[in-house]
Design a protein around this motif. Structure first.
Motif: not given
Length: 457
Positions: A299-310
């Protein structure tokens, strides 16, 4: 603090410490510590110098170099050197201020400092970086020494740069001494030093999990989100995998990789990422690799926190203020129960407020947050052990150093825990505040030493 020029990072670090001291019973029980805080907030010495060097085209280049020698009450100044274009006095003062109390929590005899330059190693040849290191140390060598100030590496300063800096110091001073830590293993470095911050972070969180579960749980089966892909993130991932965790993310300044299956990121993939970092390549390389592209979502330009799922555990291990208030809420919604900083001041104040509010939820839903000054103290702890080995002209085995590191991280955890119980009495069934406990424990130790030495009265 109001009469100072604007130093946002330092002001944030100062306010974070001051507010936890003020909201505890420390000043009520020891009002004189208000004076100690006023004195401790000003560095003992700030050194700024120009660094003039020559690039591969024989063109003159100039950078700003710094060393903030913040506090020497517990021992010689100790803290890293950072080579990055973002380096300025505010960032170095924030890092140096945090370092004072982090170093105090290790139980070792080391003070706090930080330094570096606004030099950008990216895009530079090895020869240019070497020449910069020599020019930088030509100035810095006037202000450091094995019993005065012992820098280490940080962002942009790997063991290779430490070697060039050390060689320059030795040539100028005609003395071999433990003036830098993070040295090569064959010439004065300590085993486990590269791994120490990441390993120590995981050892600390292990104590959090065991305490919270009454000894019934461990990292086994836990989903762990990690940001960053440098030294700290790599070794935290490898140690957590060894303890049975599933690593779901890593990141760099350009974006985030998320594991696409239940196995998570594997050790051999962490090793491949480590090699990319050595070659100064980004994680985007994984998206074009036939071997790895099917294993990860990028995911370009993003940090993990809102994209990691559970997730169960979050370990911010990249840089300062990398978790916002909204991202903290997203992590809580994702099920994260334990958040610990591998980076310095990785969580913004908004994020800390969110985590601390949820710490007061009923057990089972409570979130437990650990600040970097406690959770990532393993790196400087093993730097202190490297200093001890240099002074005695001996080398300890990996097992000896690792056992000492485990003991220091356990002591860091218990010290913060017990101090929080004493000064911020948690409500029935509530986790003690590790941020308050760690701040108070570190500050109290430094303030007492400063009082004994006449720095305040």
């Amino acid at each position: 603090m109001s009469n100072l020029p604007s130093e946002p990072e330092f002001e944030q670090a100062y306010k974070e410490l001051a507010s936890t001291l003020e909201n505890s019973s420390l000043f009520e029980k020891n009002p004189e510590y208000k004076t100690a805080l006023k004195v401790a907030a000003i560095p003992e010495r700030v050194i700024q110098f120009r660094v003039v060097w020559e690039d591969d085209k024989n063109q003159l280049q100039v950078n700003r170099g710094y060393r903030v020698q913040f506090n020497s009450a517990l021992g010689p100044y100790k803290g890293g050197l950072r080579f990055h274009p973002s380096v300025n006095l505010s960032i170095l003062k924030f890092l140096g201020f945090e370092q004072i109390f982090k170093n105090a929590l290790t139980g070792l005899n080391i003070g706090g400092g930080k330094g570096g330059a606004d030099f950008d190693p990216k895009g530079k040849s090895d020869n240019e970086i070497r020449k910069f290191c020599v020019a930088f140390m030509t100035q810095l060598s006037k202000h450091i020494g094995a019993d005065t100030d012992i820098p280490a590496g940080d962002i942009g300063v790997s063991p290779r740069e430490i070697g060039w800096l050390f060689g320059s110091y030795k040539a100028q001073k005609n003395v071999w001494e433990g003036v830098l830590t993070g040295k090569g293993g064959t010439w004065g470095g300590s085993l486990i030093r590269p791994e120490a911050t990441g390993y120590g972070l995981v050892y600390y969180v292990q104590h959090m999990i065991q305490y919270a579960s009454g000894g019934k749980e461990s990292f086994q089966g836990k989903k762990v989100a990690i940001s960053g892909s440098g030294n700290v993130a790599q070794y935290a991932a490898l140690k957590a995998i060894e303890l049975g965790a599933i690593i779901v993310s890593l990141s760099d300044s350009k974006g985030t990789i998320i594991a696409t299956d239940e196995k998570g990121i594997q050790p051999e993939e962490v090793q491949y990422i480590a090699q990319l970092k050595v070659e100064r390549k980004s994680l985007t390389e994984l998206t074009t690799s036939e071997t790895y592209k099917s294993r990860f979502k990028y995911i370009e330009g993003a940090r993990p926190w809102t994209n990691v799922g559970k997730v169960d555990v979050a370990l911010p291990s990249a840089t300062q203020n990398e978790v916002s208030g909204d991202e903290a809420k997203a992590l809580i919604e994702a099920g994260a129960k334990f958040i610990a900083e591998g980076s310095n001041m990785g969580c913004s104040q908004d994020a800390i407020d969110v985590f601390e509010q949820h710490r007061k939820s009923k057990k089972g839903e409570a979130i437990w947050y650990a600040p970097g000054k406690a959770a990532n103290a393993g790196g400087v702890a093993v730097s202190g052990l490297e200093m001890a080995q240099n002074s005695a002209r001996i080398s300890w085995t990996s097992e000896e150093v690792d056992n000492k590191l485990k003991g220091i991280m356990e002591s860091c955890f218990k010290n913060g825990l017990e101090t929080a119980k004493e000064y911020v009495e948690p409500a029935e069934g509530e986790f003690p505040s590790l941020v308050a406990g760690s701040n108070i424990a570190g500050f109290r130790k430094v303030a007492a030493a400063m009082l004994a030495q006449g720095d305040w009265w």
